[in-house]
Design an enzyme around this catalytic site. Structure first.
Site, PDB file in Angstrom:
ATOM      1  N   ASP A 152       0.830  -1.215   0.000  1.00 19.57           N
ATOM      2  CA  ASP A 152       0.000   0.000   0.000  1.00 19.57           C
ATOM      3  C   ASP A 152       0.857   1.255   0.000  1.00 19.57           C
ATOM      4  O   ASP A 152       2.044   1.226   0.324  1.00 19.57           O
ATOM      5  CB  ASP A 152      -0.940   0.022   1.222  1.00 19.57           C
ATOM      6  CG  ASP A 152      -0.191   0.153   2.543  1.00 19.57           C
ATOM      7  OD1 ASP A 152       0.821  -0.547   2.734  1.00 19.57           O
ATOM      8  OD2 ASP A 152      -0.608   0.971   3.389  1.00 19.57           O
ATOM      9  N   GLU A 166       0.222  -1.108   5.654  1.00 19.11           N
ATOM     10  CA  GLU A 166       1.286  -0.681   6.570  1.00 19.11           C
ATOM     11  C   GLU A 166       1.148   0.795   6.894  1.00 19.11           C
ATOM     12  O   GLU A 166       1.400   1.229   8.022  1.00 19.11           O
ATOM     13  CB  GLU A 166       2.658  -0.951   5.934  1.00 19.11           C
ATOM     14  CG  GLU A 166       3.844  -0.762   6.871  1.00 19.11           C
ATOM     15  CD  GLU A 166       4.424   0.643   6.921  1.00 19.11           C
ATOM     16  OE1 GLU A 166       5.266   0.904   7.777  1.00 19.11           O
ATOM     17  OE2 GLU A 166       4.003   1.508   6.114  1.00 19.11           O
TER      18      GLU A 166
END
Ligand SMILES: [Zn+2]
Length: 414
Positions: free
Chosen positions: A86, A179
């Protein structure tokens, strides 16, 4: 010795991954927080299979895991490499259009849309003369955090495939979602992953080996006042909002605050105040690299609370400490070979190590306490979560070399 004729794939891979929008979303309550993260995860599974990692798969929470089998007779600890798919929700990651500024000659870099990476505020640039620097076109983030890390791991696997004479133990690959919203470790199945130690490839400057994070607590303080109809409150009302304000104003002003500390200094930090005359809740976060200091800071806050309610007779307070995370050094110190092998790899490559302490937490720090000691290594990117994010081609290549060399060091030292 790394093969100097090797044709790196890290730049092509990075640009391909950067163009796939994988922004996470802190408002979401599901995992992955955005389904688009599967777009990259599924591509990575295909590419891992092409690289010979036949067990590569993505689970329903968007965690990619794969195994490169050992090619040595030695009993080498299983090592993992971890990155995240991400990108930060802080800046758009849609239609990322990477630009390569070849042979940087110093000075500011104009990237477009009126955005400039200025040399004065980016001291790392002076070490990049002659390098090829990848930036955005000024309208999005780049996503070098952490697609540089993913591309570097993939290219290292490609190198190992092309060079079967390089001996290594079993290597595990893990790519996580979310994350950037602090949830990358939430559904990470350490047991299934099966590594003894791991490295996140999610750091910044060339040479970084990060083995320390903050230790962190949250503190919740309830100030309780006495509420009476304001028309009839004379000598009766004690407004908890005023009590809480007094407390906040009594916090240390010259230090012990995020805006007054750096390096290894810790802080106490009010993050929200909610309340009314009856009751006001002050939420704070407490940070330091030494666990015992958290307790010391919490005692200081408790004393300030006592003094505050003493100044407002009739008021009272409740003080609650909530443990958040702990400095991963506590764990890594029990396994010095994890850091030592990383330093040995850098030494062989002639890269100066930078051993900084992270003023925050990482997924690696959470994984370390979940049974998978995981320091963080450089991936080469700079200005994370900003339009001015950039990464040098040569630093990404250095990371590929570092990953390849590191698995060799583990094999040789086994
Ligand atoms: Zn990252």
């Amino acid at each position: 010795m790394f093969d100097d004729n090797y044709q790196f794939s890290v730049v092509d891979r990075f640009i391909k991954y950067a163009k796939i929008d994988t922004k996470s979303d802190e408002e979401s309550e599901v995992t992955p927080s955005t389904p688009i993260q599967f777009d990259l995860a599924k591509l990575l599974v295909e590419e891992l299979k092409e690289l010979g990692l036949t067990d590569a798969e993505v689970d329903d929470k968007c965690y990619v895991m794969a195994t490169l089998p050992s090619n040595t007779d030695k009993d080498v600890p299983v090592i993992g490499f971890v990155s995240h798919v991400d990108t930060s929700p802080a800046v758009s990651g849609t239609n990322v259009n990477p630009q390569i500024h070849k042979n940087y000659q110093g000075g500011d870099i104009e990237i477009g849309a009126g955005k400039v990476i200025d040399a004065a505020n980016n001291p790392e640039l002076k070490d990049m003369i002659g390098m090829d620097i990848i930036t955005t076109d000024g309208t999005t983030l780049l996503g070098a955090d952490d697609k540089a890390g993913i591309a570097e791991i993939m290219d290292a696997l490609q190198y190992l495939k092309a060079h079967p004479e390089v001996k290594h133990g079993t290597i595990k690959i893990g790519y996580t979602p979310d994350e950037e919203i602090g949830r990358g470790a939430n559904h990470f199945n350490v047991e299934k992953f099966g590594a003894k130690f791991a490295y996140t490839i999610d750091g910044s400057t060339l040479g970084e080996v990060e083995t320390e994070t903050f230790s962190a607590d949250a503190v919740e303080i309830n100030f309780i006042g006495i509420n009476v109809h304001p028309g009839y409150a004379k000598d009766k009302m004690v407004n908890s909002l005023k009590v809480a304000s007094h407390f906040i104003n009594s916090l240390p002003k010259d230090g012990l605050a995020p805006e007054k500390t750096s390096g290894r200094e810790g802080y106490v930090h009010p993050v929200s105040v909610n309340g009314n005359a009856e009751k006001t809740v002050v939420r704070m976060i407490i940070r330091d690299f030494i666990d015992a200091k958290l307790e010391e800071f919490e005692n200081i806050l408790d004393e300030l609370c006592k003094a505050t309610v003493a100044a407002y007779p009739g008021s009272s307070y409740e003080f609650k400490v909530i443990q958040q995370y702990r400095n991963m050094k506590n764990i890594l110190d029990q396994h010095p070979e994890v850091e030592n092998n990383a330093l040995e790899s850098l030494k062989r490559l002639g890269i100066k190590p930078i051993q900084s302490a992270i003023r925050g937490g990482t997924d690696g720090s959470r994984l370390s306490f979940m049974g998978l000691p995981t320091p963080n290594l450089f991936a080469g990117g700079h200005n994370f979560h900003a339009y001015t994010e950039y990464v040098a081609v040569q630093d990404m290549q250095a990371s590929v070399k570092n990953i390849v060399t590191l698995v060799q060091v583990w094999e040789e030292n086994a």
